[in-house]
Design a protein around this motif. Structure first.
Motif, mmCIF file in Angstrom:
data_model
loop_
_atom_site.group_PDB
_atom_site.id
_atom_site.type_symbol
_atom_site.label_atom_id
_atom_site.label_comp_id
_atom_site.label_asym_id
_atom_site.label_seq_id
_atom_site.Cartn_x
_atom_site.Cartn_y
_atom_site.Cartn_z
ATOM 1 N N PHE A 31 75.383 43.710 70.930
ATOM 2 C CA PHE A 31 75.510 42.846 69.761
ATOM 3 C C PHE A 31 74.626 43.396 68.641
ATOM 4 O O PHE A 31 73.417 43.474 68.802
ATOM 5 N N MET A 34 72.751 38.747 66.162
ATOM 6 C CA MET A 34 72.861 37.514 66.918
ATOM 7 C C MET A 34 72.250 36.391 66.090
ATOM 8 O O MET A 34 71.313 36.618 65.317
ATOM 9 N N GLY A 97 77.063 35.855 68.652
ATOM 10 C CA GLY A 97 76.810 37.278 68.599
ATOM 11 C C GLY A 97 78.000 38.026 68.044
ATOM 12 O O GLY A 97 79.148 37.616 68.267
#
Length: 120
Positions: A31, A34, A97
């Protein structure tokens, strides 16, 4: 399918602290950003805090100085440390995310939410 699962919500008194966790089913390092969002009763979901893959963080004015966002790529978990909680912090907190699935495609993943109640 990658999943995000929040935990750590509960009922606390004003002034107390609480730490929320958001655990990824896969590699949280995938990710590039986030976030934590909160949906208070009768209101729309609002952005609370963000952490990028380089560690850069940002916060909504309402939580700045009280909340701290962090991530542990070894544990595949993002956290939200909430201090000096107020009644107006009562909300369902969601983690989110964003990750790249290809050069041209981004996938946004949301957790199911965890309830935080701040009440005397």
């Amino acid at each position: 399918q990658e999943q995000l699962v929040e935990s750590g919500g509960g009922l606390v008194h004003p002034g107390a602290s609480l730490t929320l966790s958001c655990t990824a089913s896969g590699n949280i390092g995938n990710f590039y950003e986030m976030n934590w969002y909160a949906r208070a009763p009768g209101k729309q979901r609002e952005w609370v805090a963000q952490i990028l893959d380089d560690g850069l963080t940002s916060y909504a004015d309402s939580v700045k100085g009280r909340f701290t966002i962090s991530r542990d790529n070894i544990k595949n978990t993002m956290y939200l440390q909430m201090n000096s909680l107020k009644a107006e912090d009562t909300a369902i907190y969601y983690c989110h995310g964003s990750r790249r699935t290809s050069a041209m495609s981004i996938q946004n993943i949301w957790g199911q939410g965890t309830q935080v109640n701040v009440s005397s």
